[in-house]
Structure formats: structure tokens, C-alpha cells
Design a protein around this motif. Structure first.
Motif, PDB file in Angstrom:
ATOM      1  N   HIS A 149      16.011  -1.468   9.978  1.00 12.83           N
ATOM      2  CA  HIS A 149      17.228  -1.013  10.653  1.00 12.83           C
ATOM      3  C   HIS A 149      16.983  -0.858  12.158  1.00 12.83           C
ATOM      4  N   ALA A 150      15.927  -0.100  12.494  1.00 13.24           N
ATOM      5  CA  ALA A 150      15.648   0.155  13.907  1.00 13.24           C
ATOM      6  C   ALA A 150      15.190  -1.116  14.618  1.00 13.24           C
ATOM      7  N   PHE A 151      14.388  -1.920  13.937  1.00 11.71           N
ATOM      8  CA  PHE A 151      13.869  -3.138  14.572  1.00 11.71           C
ATOM      9  C   PHE A 151      15.004  -4.127  14.852  1.00 11.71           C
ATOM     10  N   CYS A 152      15.914  -4.299  13.881  1.00 12.42           N
ATOM     11  CA  CYS A 152      17.056  -5.200  14.092  1.00 12.42           C
ATOM     12  C   CYS A 152      17.916  -4.689  15.246  1.00 12.42           C
ATOM     13  N   GLY A 153      18.044  -3.359  15.355  1.00 10.81           N
ATOM     14  CA  GLY A 153      18.800  -2.784  16.467  1.00 10.81           C
ATOM     15  C   GLY A 153      18.140  -3.120  17.795  1.00 10.81           C
ATOM     16  N   ASP A 154      16.807  -2.969  17.853  1.00  7.34           N
ATOM     17  CA  ASP A 154      16.065  -3.292  19.083  1.00  7.34           C
ATOM     18  C   ASP A 154      16.260  -4.761  19.450  1.00  7.34           C
ATOM     19  N   LEU A 155      16.134  -5.612  18.436  1.00  9.38           N
ATOM     20  CA  LEU A 155      16.267  -7.053  18.710  1.00  9.38           C
ATOM     21  C   LEU A 155      17.687  -7.391  19.154  1.00  9.38           C
ATOM     22  N   ALA A 156      18.682  -6.748  18.519  1.00 13.26           N
ATOM     23  CA  ALA A 156      20.085  -7.006  18.902  1.00 13.26           C
ATOM     24  C   ALA A 156      20.296  -6.621  20.365  1.00 13.26           C
ATOM     25  N   GLU A 157      19.688  -5.493  20.763  1.00 14.24           N
ATOM     26  CA  GLU A 157      19.818  -5.021  22.146  1.00 14.24           C
ATOM     27  C   GLU A 157      19.198  -6.032  23.120  1.00 14.24           C
ATOM     28  N   GLU A 158      18.033  -6.544  22.749  1.00 14.18           N
ATOM     29  CA  GLU A 158      17.349  -7.493  23.634  1.00 14.18           C
ATOM     30  C   GLU A 158      17.986  -8.876  23.587  1.00 14.18           C
ATOM     31  N   TYR A 159      18.621  -9.180  22.447  1.00 17.37           N
ATOM     32  CA  TYR A 159      19.203 -10.513  22.250  1.00 17.37           C
ATOM     33  C   TYR A 159      20.246 -10.833  23.334  1.00 17.37           C
ATOM     34  N   ALA A 160      21.034  -9.802  23.691  1.00 18.12           N
ATOM     35  CA  ALA A 160      22.069 -10.016  24.709  1.00 18.12           C
ATOM     36  C   ALA A 160      21.428 -10.473  26.014  1.00 18.12           C
ATOM     37  N   ARG A 161      20.285  -9.874  26.370  1.00 18.10           N
ATOM     38  CA  ARG A 161      19.593 -10.260  27.607  1.00 18.10           C
ATOM     39  C   ARG A 161      18.982 -11.648  27.475  1.00 18.10           C
ATOM     40  N   VAL A 162      18.399 -11.897  26.293  1.00 22.38           N
ATOM     41  CA  VAL A 162      17.744 -13.190  26.058  1.00 22.38           C
ATOM     42  C   VAL A 162      18.758 -14.321  26.143  1.00 22.38           C
ATOM     43  N   ARG A 163      19.970 -14.066  25.629  1.00 28.32           N
ATOM     44  CA  ARG A 163      21.022 -15.098  25.652  1.00 28.32           C
ATOM     45  C   ARG A 163      21.340 -15.552  27.076  1.00 28.32           C
ATOM     46  N   ALA A 164      21.245 -14.591  27.999  1.00 31.08           N
ATOM     47  CA  ALA A 164      21.588 -14.922  29.386  1.00 31.08           C
ATOM     48  C   ALA A 164      20.475 -15.682  30.084  1.00 31.08           C
ATOM     49  N   THR A 165      19.245 -15.581  29.574  1.00 29.62           N
ATOM     50  CA  THR A 165      18.131 -16.170  30.306  1.00 29.62           C
ATOM     51  C   THR A 165      17.458 -17.342  29.597  1.00 29.62           C
ATOM     52  N   ARG A 166      17.620 -17.443  28.273  1.00 32.28           N
ATOM     53  CA  ARG A 166      16.910 -18.500  27.554  1.00 32.28           C
ATOM     54  C   ARG A 166      17.859 -19.526  27.004  1.00 32.28           C
ATOM     55  N   ARG A 167      17.298 -20.715  26.701  1.00 39.11           N
ATOM     56  CA  ARG A 167      18.140 -21.806  26.219  1.00 39.11           C
ATOM     57  C   ARG A 167      18.527 -21.633  24.764  1.00 39.11           C
ATOM     58  N   TRP A 168      17.565 -21.333  23.931  1.00 40.15           N
ATOM     59  CA  TRP A 168      17.861 -21.210  22.506  1.00 40.15           C
ATOM     60  C   TRP A 168      17.520 -19.811  22.035  1.00 40.15           C
ATOM     61  N   PRO A 169      18.443 -18.865  22.260  1.00 39.65           N
ATOM     62  CA  PRO A 169      18.147 -17.476  21.899  1.00 39.65           C
ATOM     63  C   PRO A 169      17.878 -17.305  20.401  1.00 39.65           C
ATOM     64  N   ALA A 170      18.547 -18.122  19.568  1.00 37.27           N
ATOM     65  CA  ALA A 170      18.343 -17.974  18.117  1.00 37.27           C
ATOM     66  C   ALA A 170      16.896 -18.292  17.746  1.00 37.27           C
ATOM     67  N   VAL A 171      16.305 -19.280  18.447  1.00 34.99           N
ATOM     68  CA  VAL A 171      14.911 -19.630  18.169  1.00 34.99           C
ATOM     69  C   VAL A 171      14.020 -18.452  18.542  1.00 34.99           C
TER      70      VAL A 171
END
Lengths: 110, 554
Positions: B24-46
Motif C-alpha cells: 500500500h505505502a510503496f504503491c503510494g510512493d511510486l504513484a507520487e514519483e510517477y507524476a514527476r517521472v512522466r514529465a522527465t522520462r520517455r517511457w514512465p511505465a517501463v
């Protein structure tokens, strides 16, 4: 003295980062704090496993905060260092300081 | 449109593997970082999948180190098998490389084909209730003519008279020249009915779309809704873009809205203006507009067809000069967009599958030969006390290593190559098609890897399983019986593939050689985007080129 368990290097980093962060210590901020202070890349898995381990030893306690939309409706796992954790940090520091003592001329930065 | 949500499958995987509170907590952390990763990386899902795999591996290692001794010894035994397997593969680098490259190429091709099929046939349209969307087309059964476009005036009659639709919208797209503050650039502009957006269930992220009153005779039709990418590209994502004036083919329009990221109906449009704006340039017989409709909740396609049939008969009676013999028909949007390519894509998938089987047969032959060569080694190891079970599982472990290496390489090849595939295959894919790597491709690759590992690993495993504790010629007899089977299978599959490929090439050549109705030799075409302008203010080049066709001189 013989059965005293010292903290590993990474465990110390995690506990110190939590102490520095105060009430905002959770997975993301702990990792960022360690990376910013040490310049070392830290994996998310390592942070979580160390948190589990330290919690099992009674050095820290974690609790879930309110879920937020920014985190996809999931809560933060907020960590707090327990008294035993602070004592373990002190003991590790004392041991290291004692080992460093007198080695200044040998280990001085050139 | 997936938005900013992390891959659901990876999240589900983490919830399965990790303890509930950690997940639960780890997915929350990743979701929080995912928004930033989407803006900077090409394939955020990878990136997300990588994090999920990495934390899972760490937890697995932690669990093993804390587990009782018996289970640890199984894991240690397997680790040793993997080490021995890797050493053995490294001892024959050329054949290992051959196996990996052969399988990677075929797994890559198959995965990429799955990616294209997914984009063309499986992925749902990003519109609300997309299976209720249909396209109304026009045909003349007596003349054997069928067109997907219809005259705008006919569309207006359909909209007024039909009863089985929730709404009908006409649209036509042109390349217009966008002028204004910056240098002019060509933009795909769609002139569409106001109901188009509500029919698709898409709302603007900024401002509004045009209203039915604006898309009516006498309405203020100089309104334009722009795409997210045009908003970013041309206006730098400025929030005060609403109300700005832009020039489309020298005519002033007001920007009234911005559509969400990824929306480009019908395929890659950058701007949408009221259909009525363009209607004055149409004629009762000019088939210019495509017509999209949404079936009423209780209506079926068959009912819609008979509804349109009766409307067509009415129109024929009332205006025989323009509507004689014309019949309207309905086709599901999915079939309209990609139904034509379905058989070709399935044929391509079949060919890729056969190619994979040939590769498996090839590799199986090679691995069997290697297995036979290693019988003495296994005999020595058995003599030194290795259990029979340990001996039998050694080869599957090596095969799995090869399979994983080939699968990973194949997946990366597919991820990089899938975008190119539509350009190299002899199939005219729909223009809107956007082929991009996704989770389905990952699964296809994993499944193919598993399948190939089982197929090519079967023969060598059988060879060694049959071998007794010492190397004897009898072993060779047992394994060589597989060889004719493998070779025969390989030849049969190659023949099937060659014949299919030959037929495909012949069909493609026949289609290319069909007479277009004029002599095409020596003719070239050129595309020139100029502002629509009926006045004599055209630039000299355009005037000259329209007066005298361009030609290459020898």
C-alpha cells in the motif's frame, strides 16, 4: 558489551535521515534525503527492507497517514525513530569514534 | 487515454507479492514519483515496471535469507544450477549467441506484430461507449459504387429524419495554413458538427467547444477549438489562449477551447471549427463529409440500417435528380476504421508464428546436438554423486537462461521496432493508428519466451533424460530418433511459410499492377498547401503552377 548489536552503515543512514526529516519521513523523502546528503543512489527496495528490519528490531515505529489523491488514494508510511533507535545510533557512533581516535595522521585527507 | 495513472498491472503485481501494508505505502510512493517521472522520462511505465521488479527481487532475496535451511538449500541448489548453466553456455559462445539472436529476432517480430494488432484491432477507442459509435456511408448498389463520404446537405437530411440515432455529426478535414503571431504552419483542421464532442464523450481541458447555435446557418462560425499539442507547441501552454485570434487560411478565428492530450479525432487533427463554416463551399452532390453517429440506447445496427434505407427512399422520391439510386448504410466505427486490414494482420501474425516455430526447430536441433555432446560430462558428474533429478533439471535451467536472454532482447527489439513495423509491412494501416509499446506486448513476449523455451528445450531434455549413467552409444540412438522429426517439421514449416509469402507477394503485385484507369507511367504528383483564396492575390509560383502542370524534363 559482547551481545551488543551495532547498526549497519545503511541502517544508520536511514535512521539519521528519519531524524532529520522529523514528521515528514516516509519512503520518498527518506530516499531523497539520503541521496542528497551522501550523493549515493539508493534503491527504493533497499529503503523499504531496511525500514521493515529496523521496525522489527524496535528501533523505529511507522504509521499510515491520511490517503491523498496525489498518491492514487494511498497513504504515506510515516516513520518515527524510537528511543531504542536513538540509543543504537549513539552506540554505533561511539564505537566508530573510538576506532577513529588516534588515526588522524594516517587517515588525514591529502 | 490512460492519463497519469501508473500501470495497473504492475500495481496489482506489487499487491500480490509484497506484504499488504508495504504494498500500500510503496504503491503510494511510486504513484507520487510517477507524476514527476512522466514529465522527465520517455517511457514512465517501463520505469514503473523496473521499480516493481527491483523491489520484488529484493523482498524475495530477503525472504530467502530469513527462510529455514531446507528451503534455502533448494534455492542455493538452483543458484548453483544457474551458475553452472551460465558457465556451460559461455563455453560455447558462438552457438549460444546463435540461439539467442535467432530466438530474439523471432520473438521480437512476433511481439511487434502483436503490438500492431493490439493497436489496430484490440485496443478500445478512447471514447465513451465506443461500441455504440457507427459511421454512416453512402452507396449506389446499381453502379456498384460505395463511398465513406456523403454530401453535407444529405447529412443534414439524415440528421433531421432518422430516429434510431442519439446524434449524427459530419466532419471533414483539411490541411490549412495557421497564421498569426508566428510563422505560418500547416495544421490539420476538422470542420465538424457541434455534437461531435458530446457524441465522443470528450470535454475540453480549457474553455469550451462550439455550440449548436454557432454551428448553424447564420451562427458565429469563426470559432476554433485547438488540440493539446498545438496549444503546447504554438502557444507554450499559455492559460490565456482562450479568446486569442488566429488566422486559418487567412481567415480570423477565435480560440475558444483546448482539447485533452492525445485527442486528435478523426486521426491527427490540430483544430476543430464548426462544420457550417465550410458548408457554403459544398454542393448537393459533392461527397465531402464523413458522418459519425451514436446509436440510440435501444437501437441496433440492423434497425439503424432499415431506418436509413427508408430515409434514402424518401430523399430519392423528393429529389430524384440528386438522390436517385443512393442508399445510406451503417458500419461499426471499429470495422470502418480497421476492418479492412484485419485479414492481412492475421495473416502476418500467422507468418510470424510459423517463423517462430521454424526458429524453435532450428534451435532444438542445435541444442540436441549439444546435449548429446555433453552426455559424457553428465556421466562423470553422476559418477561423482550428482542425483538423476539434478542432472535432468540442468538442461531446462540452461534453456531457461537462453530463453530469458532471447526474450529480453526480443522485447527491446520489439519496443524499438514496433513503431517502424507499420512502414515496412505491405498493409495499408489506418492513418490514426498509433503503435506504441504496452503491457500486452510485454505479456506476449513473456508468453512467447516461455513457449519457445518449452518447445526448443523438449528435444535436448529428452535426449539427456534417456541417457544412462555412463556414456554409451545407445544414448545416441535414443536421441537421433528425434532428428528426422525435427528436420521434417522444419522443412514442412518452411514450405508453408514460403508458399504463403509467395502468395502474399503475388497478390500484392497483382494489386499494384491493376490498371488505375489512366496511364501512370511518367506522371508525378505534388502537394502544395496554400491558403484558400479565390482572389487573384495568389503568389506567382502558385499561379504559374496551377496554370501549367509541373513536369520533370529529361
Amino acid at each position: 558489551m559482547a551481545d551488543k548489536e551495532f547498526l549497519g552503515e545503511f541502517e544508520q543512514m536511514v535512521l539519521l535521515a528519519i531524524l532529520r526529516l522529523g514528521t515528514n519521513a516516509y519512503g520518498v523523502t527518506i530516499r531523497e534525503e539520503i541521496e542528497a546528503r551522501t550523493g549515493r543512489a539508493v534503491s527504493r527496495g533497499a529503503i523499504y527492507i531496511t525500514l521493515d528490519r529496523l521496525e522489527a528490531k524496535g528501533y523505529l515505529r511507522s504509521s499510515l497517514a491520511e490517503p491523498t489523491a496525489e498518491r492514487g488514494g494511498k497513504a504515506k508510511r510515516i516513520c518515527r525513530v524510537e528511543k531504542a533507535g536513538v540509543a543504537a545510533l549513539r552506540a554505533s557512533r561511539r564505537a566508530l569514534v573510538s576506532l577513529w581516535h588516534g588515526l588522524g595522521p594516517v587517515l588525514r585527507d591529502s | 487515454m490512460t492519463g497519469g495513472r501508473p500501470p495497473r498491472l504492475a500495481e496489482r503485481w506489487l499487491h500480490i507479492v509484497l506484504p499488504a501494508d508495504v504494498a500500500h505505502a510503496f504503491c503510494g510512493d511510486l504513484a507520487e514519483e510517477y507524476a514527476r517521472v512522466r514529465a522527465t522520462r520517455r517511457w514512465p511505465a517501463v520505469w514503473y515496471w523496473w521499480q516493481a521488479a527491483s523491489v520484488t527481487t529484493r523482498y524475495l532475496i530477503e525472504a530467502i535469507s530469513l527462510s529455514p535451511r531446507s528451503s534455502r538449500s533448494v534455492v542455493l541448489g538452483l543458484t548453483q544450477d544457474v551458475r553452472i548453466g551460465a558457465r556451460s553456455l559461455a563455453r560455447a559462445p558462438l552457438s549460444s549467441l546463435f540461439v539467442i539472436v535467432t530466438l530474439a529476432a523471432t520473438i521480437g517480430v512476433n511481439t511487434a506484430v502483436v503490438g500492431v494488432i493490439d493497436a489496430a484491432l484490440l485496443r478500445p477507442f478512447p471514447y465513451v461507449d465506443a461500441d455504440r459509435l457507427v459511421q454512416v456511408e453512402l452507396s449506389e448498389p446499381q453502379k456498384g459504387v460505395h463511398t465513406i463520404e456523403a454530401p453535407y446537405l444529405t447529412f443534414l437530411e439524415w440528421r433531421q429524419r432518422t430516429r434510431t440515432f442519439d446524434g449524427l455529426a459530419a466532419h471533414v478535414t483539411f490541411g490549412l495554413s495557421l497564421g498569426g503571431d508566428h510563422a505560418p504552419e500547416p495544421v490539420h483542421t476538422t470542420f465538424a458538427s457541434a455534437s461531435l464532442f458530446s457524441m465522443l464523450g470528450v470535454e475540453p481541458v480549457l474553455g469550451r467547444v462550439f455550440t449548436a447555435a454557432e454551428d448553424a446557418p447564420g451562427g458565429d462560425t469563426y470559432q476554433v477549438v485547438i488540440s493539446h499539442s498545438l496549444w503546447q507547441r504554438r502557444f507554450g501552454g499559455a492559460s490565456d489562449v482562450i479568446g486569442r485570434r488566429v488566422l486559418l487560411d487567412m481567415e480570423p478565428y477565435t480560440v475558444i477551447g483546448v482539447m485533452p492530450r492525445g485527442f486528435g479525432f478523426p486521426f491527427r487533427s490540430d483544430a476543430w471549427a464548426p462544420a457550417e463554416r465550410w458548408s457554403y463551399r459544398t454542393s448537393p452532390t459533392l461527397r465531402t463529409h464523413r458522418v459519425l453517429a451514436r446509436l440510440a440506447p435501444a437501437a441496433t445496427i440492423t434497425q439503424a440500417r432499415s431506418d436509413l434505407e427508408s430515409v434514402s427512399l424518401q430523399l430519392e422520391r423528393e429529389w430524384p435528380r440528386t438522390h436517385e439510386g443512393l442508399r445510406a448504410t451503417v458500419i461499426g466505427l471499429r470495422d470502418a476504421e480497421s476492418g479492412g486490414v484485419k485479414p492481412y494482420l492475421l495473416l502476418l501474425l500467422g507468418a510470424a508464428g510459423v517463423l517462430l516455430l521454424i526458429a524453435c526447430a532450428n534451435v532444438a536441433t542445435l541444442m540436441t546436438a549439444r546435449g548429446i555432446g555433453r552426455v559424457p560430462e553428465f556421466a562423470v558428474r553422476r559418477a561423482l554423486g550428482m542425483s538423476r533429478w539434478r542432472m535432468v533439471r540442468q538442461l531446462p535451467v540452461e534453456n531457461a537462461l537462453l530463453g530469458i536472454a532471447a526474450g529480453t532482447l526480443g522485447l527491446f527489439a520489439a519496443i524499438y521496432g514496433v513503431g517502424m513495423l507499420p512502414h515496412v509491412i505491405p498493409v495499408d494501416l489506418p492513418l490514426w493508428l498509433e503503435v506504441r509499446p504496452n503491457a500486452r506486448m510485454l505479456f506476449a513476449s513473456a508468453a512467447l519466451t516461455l513457449m519457445t523455451t518449452v518447445i526448443f528445450g523438449f528435444a535436448p531434455a529428452r535426449a539427456v533424460r534417456r541417457s544412462p549413467s555412463a556414456a554409451r552409444p545407445a544414448t545416441m540412438r535414443g536421441t537421433t530418433s528425434m532428428r528426422p522429426l525435427l528436420t521434417g517439421g522444419q522443412v514442412a514449416l518452411s514450405v508453408v511459410l514460403l508458399v504463403s509469402a509467395g502468395l502474399l507477394v503475388r497478390t500484392a503485385r497483382n494489386l499494384n499492377e491493376q490498371s488505375p484507369g489512366f496511364r501512370a507511367a511518367g506522371l508525378v504528383t505534388a502537394h502544395l498547401s496554400l491558403a484558400y483564396d479565390s482572389s487573384p492575390r495568389r503568389c506567382p509560383f502558385a499561379s504559374a503552377s496551377s496554370a501549367r502542370p509541373l513536369r520533370f524534363d529529361r
